[in-house]
Structures are given as structure tokens and as C-alpha cells.
Design an enzyme around this catalytic site. Structure first.
Site, short mmCIF file in Angstrom:
data_model
loop_
_atom_site.label_atom_id
_atom_site.label_comp_id
_atom_site.label_asym_id
_atom_site.label_seq_id
_atom_site.Cartn_x
_atom_site.Cartn_y
_atom_site.Cartn_z
N ARG A 90 -37.41 -10.93 -1.51
CA ARG A 90 -38.32 -9.78 -1.74
C ARG A 90 -39.79 -10.16 -1.58
O ARG A 90 -40.66 -9.64 -2.27
CB ARG A 90 -38.08 -9.17 -3.13
CG ARG A 90 -36.69 -8.65 -3.37
CD ARG A 90 -36.32 -7.48 -2.46
NE ARG A 90 -34.93 -7.11 -2.66
CZ ARG A 90 -33.90 -7.58 -1.95
NH1 ARG A 90 -34.13 -8.44 -0.95
NH2 ARG A 90 -32.69 -7.20 -2.19
N SER A 115 -34.94 -0.27 -7.63
CA SER A 115 -34.77 -1.45 -8.48
C SER A 115 -36.11 -1.87 -9.08
O SER A 115 -37.07 -2.12 -8.35
CB SER A 115 -34.19 -2.60 -7.68
OG SER A 115 -32.87 -2.32 -7.28
N GLU A 119 -40.16 -5.92 -9.42
CA GLU A 119 -39.91 -5.73 -7.98
C GLU A 119 -40.72 -4.53 -7.48
O GLU A 119 -41.22 -4.52 -6.36
CB GLU A 119 -38.42 -5.51 -7.72
CG GLU A 119 -38.08 -5.37 -6.26
CD GLU A 119 -36.59 -5.39 -5.97
OE1 GLU A 119 -36.18 -4.72 -5.01
OE2 GLU A 119 -35.83 -6.07 -6.70
#
Length: 293
Positions: A166, A215, A285
């Protein structure tokens, strides 16, 4: 402000453009006519002015005080997807994951089905190494065409982006105007079956019809973020109209009138409880941008 060919709007509300439907306004919202328009605008813009890209706003908390400087949103001019050869696609930075995966299916290109499940655009996938169901953007990216904050155009190869989970080392303020993805030959009906499986799995496990941000926390090494949140007793936890989803507790929800401050504070409540319960420090995130009110 420089005068571009595209659309430049002062004091533009961002809440309607993000999934949480909360937050303040952009000092300026710029929707460029094309990549050249974007490049010339940035070259002429005061270098001290902050610049931020906005895709579908699915993975973002815009703070209630809004976003200073210029927010750049890539519209239809950046949403084209074309086939370069038997296994390769060139995709505009504003193209959605659903569009990219559907075009790949039509052309018999496998390996990009996972983009069907990520509610974002190509620019965001490239910047964040977006991934799901065992695949990530770094698995399919060949190169990307970017406009730097200075207005300079540059092409970066996969290896230039320093991909980790990520994360990429894409320069601050750079805007991805297109990306080249490579898959592999696969029958269209098998691709569709995989896309259907992914869609059904998401529908069953995630609160897709809610005002949410996807998320919330990254999966720590050796753990699933949702399981840590659940073990810390946070499923259903609320702060005002912000709630930890009962369906998937790595998702935060806006039940109605939650402010961005409510949503972000709830996330911090969750991080504190998880740290106290398991000793694991969850990392956000979701991008949190702008200034608090």
C-alpha cells in the site's frame, strides 16, 4: 491562478465527491481538459501552492476545515482504456477499476480481475499500490505517465516506484495521467467468472451500500486488521454518527451526519483500543487530508 482550458472552481465542496460524504471545501478544484492542460497549469502555478490529486474519493477523509491549495480531479478526458497488444492495456489515470477490469475481460486479458473489487481510479491504484484478493498494482504495472508538481512530464517504470504494501515512492504532488498494465491471455468467460466471484465475496463481507471509506487500517505483519479491531471489542463502536461497521470492522461508516472529525476520532479510538488489547499499532490505510476545523 493560471487560466487553464479545463474547469477551475474556487471554494468547491468536496463532501459530495468522497464516499464518506463529509468534510470541507477545496480552496480550488481543477478538472483539466487533458494532460497538456494539467502540465501547463502546474508549470504556471506558484510553487508554494499545495497540490493534491482526487480520484473517486473512496479511500479518503477530507477534514472539516477543507483542503488548501489546488485539488486536481481527472474527469472523462482521463478515463479511456485502450488495448496495446494481446496482453497490455493503457489506462487513463481517471479510469475506474470496474472499467479497466471489464475492458480486460472483453479483450481476453487475465490478471487484472482484482481491480473489479477496488473502488478507485488508476491514479490511486498506482500511488497506493492498490490491491485485493492476493494481487497488487505492482504485479501488473509496466509504467506510468505522470505530471510532476513542476509541470514536467515523466514516464516511470514499475521499478522506479519503490513499491511496498500500500505504498509507492511516487513524488509528492505528482499526478498519474495514465498507466500501462500487462496481464496474460485468458478466456473471457473465465475472467467474468472470477470477477463475479470477487463481486459476490465483497457483497457478502463488506458494507458496500453505506457511506464508508473502504479498508481503514493496513494489515500489520502477521495479522488481519479487522480481527485485531474485533478482538479489541470495537465492532459497532460509535462516536456521534460515526460507527465501526458491524459487518466488517475494518470499515468505518457515516450513519448520517457524522463530521470528518467524528470519523477520524473514532479511528483513533480504535487504534488506542487495539494497542491496549494486543500491543499492535494499527496504521491508517485511509488518506486523511486537509485541515481540522
Amino acid at each position: 491562478m493560471p487560466q487553464p482550458r479545463g474547469k477551475l472552481t474556487p471554494n468547491a465542496p468536496l463532501a459530495p465527491l468522497v464516499w464518506f460524504k463529509s468534510g470541507g471545501a477545496a480552496e480550488w478544484l481543477f478538472e483539466p481538459a487533458d494532460a497538456d492542460d494539467l502540465a501547463s497549469f502546474l508549470a504556471a502555478l506558484d510553487p508554494a501552492t499545495p497540490v493534491m490529486g482526487l480520484g473517486l474519493g473512496s479511500n479518503m477523509i477530507v477534514r472539516d476545515g477543507g483542503v488548501p491549495g489546488v485539488v486536481i480531479r481527472l474527469g472523462k478526458a482521463f478515463a479511456a482504456v485502450e488495448q496495446l497488444d494481446e496482453t497490455t492495456l493503457r489506462c487513463g489515470g481517471g479510469a475506474s477499476g470496474i472499467l479497466v477490469s471489464s475492458k480486460a475481460r472483453d479483450w481476453g486479458i487475465g490478471g487484472v480481475e482484482f481491480l473489479r473489487s477496488i473502488p478507485g481510479t488508476v491514479g490511486g491504484f498506482v500511488r497506493m499500490n492498490g490491491g485485493a484478493y492476493g494481487r497488487e498494482t505492482c504485479d501488473i504495472l509496466v509504467e506510468c505517465d505522470i505530471v510532476l508538481r513542476s509541470g514536467e512530464r515523466r514516464v516511470l517504470a514499475n521499478a522506479d516506484l519503490g513499491y511496498t504494501y500500500r505504498h509507492s515512492s511516487l513524488p509528492e504532488g505528482a499526478i498519474v495521467v495514465s498507466a500501462t498494465f500487462r496481464g496474460f491471455p485468458k478466456p473471457s468467460d473465465e475472467i467474468q467468472a472470477e470477477m463475479d466471484r470477487i463481486a459476490a465475496a465483497r457483497e457478502e463481507s463488506q458494507p458496500l451500500r453505506s457511506k464508508t471509506g473502504g479498508s481503514t487500517f493496513k494489515n500489520p505483519e502477521g495479522h488481519k486488521a479487522w480481527a485485531l479491531v474485533d478482538a479489541a471489542g470495537c465492532r459497532g463502536l460509535r462516536r456521534g454518527d460515526a460507527q465501526v461497521s458491524e459487518k466488517h470492522c475494518n470499515f468505518l461508516l457515516n450513519l448520517g451526519e457524522a463530521t470528518s472529525a467524528d470519523i477520524e476520532a473514532l479511528g483513533e479510538d480504535v487504534r488506542a483500543r487495539v494497542k491496549a488489547q494486543s500491543g499492535v499499532e494499527l496504521e491508517w490505510e485511509i488518506q486523511r487530508v486537509g485541515v481540522a476545523k
